[in-house]
Design an enzyme around this catalytic site. Structure first.
Site: not given
Length: 331
Positions: A72, A75, A134, A244, A304
């Site tokens: 975290e 990032h 986000h 999806h 992906h």
């Protein structure tokens, strides 16, 4: 630093930030630091001793997981570095007038809002609508950087003239369908619905009788202590996943037909963009299938996300040049 080099570095860093965010999310590390922008009130991940000595009153009951907390924080460090690069791009835009000011100011506005969304992601405990916003904000940042880069390319480097209006419309339709697919993918991920269907091509069992669109696409899901690992019912998650997947088929048809239309053109640069589009599309379909077959391994899941990014940048490239060249031809 030269403007184009600066923009190129920002694009690469934005790409890294988005994939690092995906890896953090898929590693279930999004709440490993319960505060923002610090981690347990430290600029780096504290040790267990520091946590007990200095911050036990603020974070009573929290269990420090250093490995996830570092994901975290890394990032956040990368996102902060990207913000500084974008600030430098803004300064160059104001002083040298090299980059389009409207795009640059739009980019800065998105980055500021992204910072707020990053904070709300933590303080609202991974509320899906916030997490997805986000995620989409990250895609907006790299898209604006890419458009700024494309605007900086000299005219003799641009794609040659495409006279067929039908290609312009097809390209616009392809971009629209891809954006919807990215939104659906983000909603699938943030609601932990990626494994709601474990068979191909649609879903296992009598899935039609279990569809729940009202709950599946409600932006507000009630107040919960945490939204980590999802709060929706299995039927709602399956509905999200099926939407999806079905829209992925629609997107594949639209982008695939566009790729073959581009390949049929005589101009080499147009034909080359068709090859890139077809390659990224085949790769993305393969990664989506592997996610289902192998039960969402983290490496394939992150790839992906990267595939979606590459498709988006490819479609922006095609639309930018096709519409710009079409406009030049009309003049």
């Amino acid at each position: 630093m030269k403007s184009r080099l600066l923009i190129g570095c920002a694009i690469l860093l934005a790409f890294t930030v988005i994939l690092m965010g995906a890896y953090t999310r898929l590693s279930n590390a999004g709440l490993s630091c319960p505060d923002w922008p610090k981690c347990y009130d430290h600029l780096t991940v504290p040790t267990q001793t520091q946590l007990l000595q200095n911050t036990h009153r603020l974070f009573l009951g929290d269990v420090l997981q250093p490995e996830k907390a570092w994901l975290e924080m890394i990032h956040r460090y990368l996102a902060g570095s990207l913000s500084l690069l974008i600030l430098a791009i803004l300064i160059q835009s104001l002083t040298k007038r090299i980059t389009p000011r409207l795009l640059t100011w739009g980019l800065v506005a998105v980055v500021v809002f992204q910072a707020l969304l990053g904070m709300w992601t933590v303080t609202m405990k991974l509320m899906p609508i916030v997490v997805m916003s986000h995620l989409l904000g990250g895609y907006c940042v790299i898209s604006l950087l890419w458009l700024i880069h494309l605007n900086s390319i000299k005219r003799n480097e641009a794609m040659e003239h495409c006279s067929a209006v039908v290609i312009q419309r097809h390209a616009a339709l392809g971009l629209f369908t891809l954006v919807i697919q990215i939104i659906l993918g983000g909603w699938t991920s943030t609601n932990y619905a990626a494994l709601a269907c474990t068979s191909l091509p649609i879903c296992q069992g009598n899935w039609i009788n279990h569809l729940d669109f009202t709950q599946a696409f409600s932006p507000l899901q009630g107040l919960h202590k945490s939204y980590e690992f999802g709060v929706l019912s299995s039927d709602a998650r399956m509905t999200i996943h099926i939407c999806h997947r079905i829209w992925a088929m629609v997107t594949s048809c639209v982008l695939g037909s566009l790729a073959f239309r581009l390949l049929s053109q005589q101009v080499y640069t147009i034909k080359k963009s068709g090859y890139w589009l077809l390659g990224f599309l085949c790769l993305q379909i393969s990664l989506g299938v592997m996610n289902v077959l192998f039960q969402l391994p983290i490496g394939i899941a992150v790839a992906h996300n990267a595939g979606a990014l590459m498709l988006l940048l490819c479609m922006l490239y095609i639309n930018f040049h096709v519409w710009r060249q079409g406009g030049q031809h009309e003049q």
